[in-house]
Structures are given as C-alpha cells and as structure tokens.
Design an enzyme around this catalytic site. Structure first.
Site, PDB file in Angstrom:
ATOM      1  N   ASP A 477       0.835  -1.198   0.000  1.00  0.00           N
ATOM      2  CA  ASP A 477       0.000   0.000   0.000  1.00  0.00           C
ATOM      3  C   ASP A 477       0.872   1.251   0.000  1.00  0.00           C
ATOM      4  O   ASP A 477       2.053   1.223   0.346  1.00  0.00           O
ATOM      5  CB  ASP A 477      -0.924  -0.010   1.219  1.00  0.00           C
ATOM      6  N   ASP A 547     -10.640   1.670  -2.592  1.00  0.00           N
ATOM      7  CA  ASP A 547     -11.032   1.401  -1.208  1.00  0.00           C
ATOM      8  C   ASP A 547     -12.549   1.373  -1.052  1.00  0.00           C
ATOM      9  O   ASP A 547     -13.056   0.939  -0.019  1.00  0.00           O
ATOM     10  CB  ASP A 547     -10.449   2.467  -0.280  1.00  0.00           C
TER      11      ASP A 547
END
Length: 726
Positions: A477, A547
C-alpha cells in the site's frame, strides 16, 4: 510481421495482420510520419502532404515547395526550428540556449526487444514482437536520440520509448523527454480519459477535441487517483464495438502528462510521457537517459477491441509470467472486520469461518505493527506488536497455515511517522525541504527512495518476513501523495531529478523483492487506485481498484479500469451491508455478482454473517471456482445499452462455448421501456442455452434482437444470464 524499406531506404513500412505504421525521411534530414492505421498491403508513397503558400511561416530550406516544419507530421518534434507545436524533447546545453536540430542518421531492425534499464516494460520473443531502432543526431549539440518501435504480432500494438545520449564533453540538461509523439491527419476526433478521486476512481470522460492543447497530468508523485496515465482519440461515432480508436498508455508510476494539440490546420499531435513541469535531468558527458515505455494501441472495431488489446498485452507480455495463467486465491481481508484492532483471537475466529466458506487466503491488513488503534500510531519500524499477536507474525502464519489457508500480510513500506524509532535514528531518510515545516499525510511522511540505504532497509524488512516462506501474499500500500520533494544527497543541479529517482527507487525495490520471492503473490494498492498503472503491474499479480467496496459504485469503477486492465488483475471484494464507505445497502447476491467476473475476494466480518449468509458465501465461492478459467482467459466486453440507466458486461469463453452476461439496472423508474440487450459477437449459426431460464436462443437472435429483461421495482438490480452453446 514485417519491417520493409523502400525508395532507397527512405521509407519504412512496419506492418502485421492488423496495423501498418509508415515513416519517411524527408530531404535526408527529418523523420516524417506518413500513416498509422489498418494494415496496408503495400505503400505507394501516396501520403505526401500538399502544402500551400502561407504568410507568417518558415520554409526550412525544404525540397517541397511551401513546406514548413509547422505543417509536417513529425516523429521527433522539437522547438526552435519552426515547429511551434508541443515538442517531444527539450534540451538545454551549457550555453543555456534551448535548441535542437535532430537529423535522421540510420535505422536498424533489432534481433530482440530492448529492455529498459531500471524500468518496467513489455516483453516478447522474436516470434511475438519485432523492433525498429531509429537514430537521429544533432552534431552541433552532440546529442543522439534513439527511437524504438516494437510491434507485436497480430495485435494493433506498438511499444514506444526513446533514449537520449550525450556524446559531447559538456553537461546538458533534459527538460522534457516524453515517450512518444504521434501526428494524426486533420479530421474530427473525440477524446476519452479516466478521471477520479479516492473511492471514486476511473470515471470515463469524453469530449470533442478542439483547437489548442487538451491535457491531463499528475504532479502528485504517482500516476494518481485523479487521472489514469491514459487517453484515446477516436472518431466521433465510435462506440464499444464500432469505430476507429488510437489509445495511449504510459508504463510508469510517477508524474506524467498526456496531451493532444489540434493545430491551426486541424492536424492533431498526441504525446504522453514524464511530466516536464516536475522533471529535469542532468546528462553528463557519455551518459544516456531512457524514457518510460508507452503503448500505442490501434483499434478499428471500437473501444472493446482497444481494451482487449491492452488486456492481452498486459496479461501475457507485462505481468510476471508465473501469474499469467494462475487462478488467483479467493481471499478474506481483515480490514473492515478489525481495522487497527487486530488480535490472535479475532484472526482465529475469522479463519475458522473462512475455511468453512471455502476461502483460500487470509490477509492481515494494517494494525499488526502499531502500538495503538489509529493511524497516528507509529509506522516505519515494521515490528509486530506481540501484545496484540503473541508469538508475532510467524505464530499467526502458522495458525493460518494449520487451517489449510494461505497467509497474507499488509505493508506500507514507503511510509514513516515522526514517532517511529526509524525516524529517530534516521531523520535524514525522509523527503523534506530544510527550514520548512514538513507536510503530513495520514500522519505520515515518505522515505526518500532515491537513497541506496533506504532501499536496502526496505528490502531487508521484506527479507525478514518472507525468507522463511511464512507469507504467501503481500499487499503493498501507499497512502499519500508526495510533498517536500527533496533529497539530501542530490546536488543543486540535480534537484529536478528527485520525482523520477523516487520512481526508479521504487522499481528497484520491487525488482529485488519480487524476483527473489517469485512464489509470493503481490497486490499493488495506493489508497485504492492511486497507483493502479502498468508500471506496477509489471511486478505484481493483481491490483486493488478502490477502497470503495460498495457494489453500486464498483460497477462504474470496474468498468473504467476494464478499459485498460484484464479482469484477473483487478481485485473486487464483497463487503458488508450497509457499506462502510457509502452506507448503501445492497443484497449479498448483488455484491457477489458485481465481483464475480473479476478477481474475487471478501472484506467483511464473517462473525456478523448469519448461517444463511455464510451458506450463501460458501455457494458463491464454489460457483466462482467453477468459472475461474473463464475469468482468467475470457474476453471481457462492455456493451452499449439503450438507456443510461443500464450497464452491461459480458465475459466470453475463448473457446466460444459459453458467455456470462451481467445487466445492471441502476434505478427503478416507470419511464423505462422494455429493454433489449444485444450480444453482437456470438456465432450466428449456433443455438445457445440460457441456464437459469432454460430458454434456447439463436446466436443470430441474440446478435440482432437481443435478450429482454423485466422492469424490476428496486434500485440497483442485477440480471445474470449464462449462455452455453446448445
């Protein structure tokens, strides 16, 4: 495939079964673009422009009467000699005068496709791709430019990049070095690109190209949520199945610019490459600079053919070969079940239920290294908090593996917080500008990846966790854009190199880790899709789209990314309802149908699911595993529909024996007509059996009439149709 030369080596014709690309050397000096499009049997030198006498112009001593560099389709355009359109290359020598006059020197057919030093690029053997190298030179500036055109067999794909060499004895500075330039003839074009923001990525925009410069860009240090490093120019009536498309995509994970200029005569110049606003590069005597690779993609059959060209290229000629034909594990990600509050007991509960449901892989997301329960807790040290997880990650991995599941772990290796031990030991390791307060993002700063010691630290961190084989999957990430972009180690004259050096540092880290641990499945992520680009896909087996796990929003997000990326590369998770990002409620079946044509995962607290829901998840996973071959190798289509209230996808078996169709009704409205949804690519001479309705349809009926669906009195309803050859 063939590359042939004509007219005393003055014209080159590159062609395969789909496309032709033709260039000419004008007056022995200037490299001129003649044609790019549908394949031609032979070029008879009939693309020569007719020029008119124009005032307020230059003639450049050309052999063609009234010709001007400002009206010629150039392959290597620069400013200063009479071409006033956007340049593909700008260089400043030591005298400070930005000026180049590059003349053709030679062209060569290479025995293999060149690799780009330190950067990702497409690959292929001699039977799959053929490369033309063109050398141009400015003998006064002592600059040599190498242009590369790699044409892939059968597909409408040419990979492009350039290499700039300083063969003089003085330092020069590159201010602009894009990866490709393409001049197109005067006609009407539409522009499409993908824009967005966090949790709302990859939205399609389309408008008519007009006079002047239209552009998209990133100056955020990554390819960005705001714009995908892609655009396409297309004929105005082009749709998903019809019309001409020129697609441009950059294999790069940093700042980019993509632009098209329609000049005063209606001609169009399209370019893509590193963003010159945040870039300069000091090129010392004897040094070489290589641009990222860009993909030029031609389709004569609409946007779906463009997409399928990209899908084929990225799955078989960009992604790591070990993942090319690998069925991805169905995963359960811990984030929405635990957030930062991870514990061994919670992991045991979730993995017990995951095993029963048929899930293959459990992923422990953020929180395992933090001493608190928020993002304000330290990041950068990568030491497991054993008060949360006794025995550390090795113990967790054993717990998960003992249940017969694979184990994955989340990292954000580029991030560092001021309250970390690493920052206390190495405050100079971050990007920062002396004398100014540092800018936080998500309570984090960024490590300076241009530094060798920083890169070694990150690689050592991964070695610590991966060397014993405890981890099968890594989610990489990156949750903030770049600010304070300065490195303490670079000299004053090199400060403009930092953005690009950061990306090169990232690529070096990924290269070292992924080539060492080839059995580990890496997933790229950057607050969702902020770095979903072909550069990252070169190193990883899949990418996280967004997300936002809301099923309704995911239809648009996944449709957008499907313009460029194969379904198997796109992670799509079934989450809880109401959704954590939007608060919207959708049924479990609906959430699954949105995800099932992609790389399926789950991101929810299985303890909150009742027995009926757990049984349904088990059936979903069982169903998905029966169709994974289709997801892996099928052709994905988006369909034009009769109303904006509907969206339609399909996935077609390469053996042409079955077809999965999803039709999304966005909202209930009494104004909707009875919809007919066509499947234009099916075999007209074959009958198809639809499994759920048990109806028989002729392929010609499905192509020309379509299948009808009822008007359902609910918002966001999905119709699933599964056709098999009868």
């Amino acid at each position: 495939m063939s590359i042939t030369f004509h007219k005393n080596n003055r014209i080159v014709h590159m062609k395969n079964e789909t496309i032709s690309y033709i260039m000419e050397v004008l007056d022995g000096k200037y490299l001129v673009h003649c044609y790019f499009g549908k394949t031609l049997r032979k070029y008879h030198d009939n693309g020569q422009d007719y020029f008119f006498k124009r005032a307020y112009n230059t003639n450049n001593h050309l052999s063609i009467e009234h010709a001007s560099l400002d009206d010629i389709q150039l392959e290597l355009p620069v400013r200063g000699r009479g071409d006033f359109r956007i340049p593909v290359l700008s260089i400043i020598p030591e005298n400070g005068i930005e000026y180049l006059d590059l003349h053709f020197k030679e062209w060569n057919i290479l025995s293999e496709k060149p690799k780009l030093p330190g950067m990702p690029s497409t690959f292929g053997n001699q039977t799959e791709v053929e490369t033309l190298e063109i050398i141009c030179e400015d003998k006064i500036a002592k600059v040599r430019v190498y242009l590369y055109y790699s044409m892939f067999h059968e597909k409408g794909i040419i990979a492009r990049h350039q290499r700039i060499e300083n063969y003089g004895d003085q330092i020069i500075v590159i201010r602009n070095a894009k990866s490709l330039s393409l001049d197109l003839p005067s006609q009407n074009y539409d522009w499409i690109s993908l824009y967005g923001t966090h949790a709302k990525e990859a939205n399609l925009q389309r408008f008519t190209l007009h006079h002047g410069i239209q552009k998209i860009e990133s100056v955020r240090g990554s390819s960005s949520l705001q714009h995908q490093p892609f655009f396409a120019l297309l004929s105005p009536k082009t749709d998903e199945f019809h019309g001409e498309v020129y697609g441009f995509h950059l294999i790069y994970s940093g700042n980019f610019i993509a632009e098209a200029e329609m000049d005063q005569f209606g001609k169009v110049r399209a370019q893509i490459g590193i963003n010159p606003d945040t870039f300069s590069w000091q090129l010392k005597a004897g040094d070489v600079f290589t641009t990222p690779e860009a993909i030029l993609n031609y389709s004569q059959h609409g946007l779906n053919e463009m997409s399928q060209n990209f899908h084929w290229l990225y799955q078989y000629h960009l992604m790591p070969k070990q993942f090319e034909n690998m069925k991805r594990p169905v995963l359960l990600n811990s984030w929405e079940a635990m957030y930062y509050d991870v514990s061994r007991d919670k992991i045991k509960e979730q993995t017990d239920l995951a095993k029963e449901a048929g899930i293959d892989l459990f992923v422990l997301d953020d929180g395992w290294f933090r001493d608190g329960l928020t993002s304000e807790s330290p990041i950068g040290d990568w030491k497991c908090m054993e008060f949360k997880l006794p025995g550390g990650i090795k113990s967790v991995a054993k717990l998960v593996h003992d249940k017969g599941l694979k184990f994955g772990l989340w990292f954000e290796p580029e991030a560092i917080s001021q309250n970390s031990q690493l920052y206390q030991q190495h405050p100079d390791w971050i990007l920062y500008v002396p004398s100014y307060a540092m800018v936080e993002g998500r309570h984090e700063y960024l490590l300076d990846l241009s530094r060798t010691d920083v890169r070694d630290y990150i690689v050592h961190t991964f070695d610590t966790y991966l060397k014993d084989g405890d981890i099968d999957y890594v989610k990489w990430d990156m949750n903030r854009p770049l600010t304070d972009v300065n490195s303490q180690l670079l000299e004053k004259g090199q400060k403009g190199e930092i953005y690009h050096r950061y990306v090169l540092g990232l690529y070096e880290i990924l290269e070292r880790i992924t080539k060492t641990y080839t059995n580990v499945l890496f997933e790229g992520c950057s607050s969702g899709g902020a770095r979903f680009d072909p550069g990252i896909l070169y190193y990883v087996g899949q990418n996280w789209c967004s997300d936002n796990t809301d099923g309704f929003d995911r239809v648009a997000i996944q449709s957008g990314f499907s313009m460029l990326y194969p379904p198997i590369s796109m992670g799509s998770h079934v989450s809880i309802a109401p959704n954590h990002q939007t608060g919207r409620y959708t049924s479990l079946d609906t959430r699954y149908k949105v995800a099932k044509l992609f790389n399926l995962g789950y991101e929810l607290d299985l303890k909150l699911c009742d027995k009926h829901e757990l049984d349904a998840i088990h059936l979903q996973i069982s169903n998905y595993k029966t169709m994974q071959e289709l997801v892996l190798n099928g052709r994905f289509y988006r369909h034009d529909t009769f109303s904006e209230n509907y969206q339609m996808w399909s996935l077609y078996d390469p053996k042409k024996e079955e077809c999965m169709v999803m039709i999304f009704q966005k909202f209930y409205t009494p104004l909707s007509a009875r919809g007919l949804f066509k499947i234009p690519y099916l075999d007209s001479d074959v009958n198809y059996y639809e499994i759920s309705s048990q109806k028989i349809y002729g392929g010609d009926e499905l192509k020309n009439i379509g299948v009808s669906i009822p008007l359902v009195q609910e918002d966001f309803h999905i119709f699933e149709l599964h056709f098999k050859m009868n």
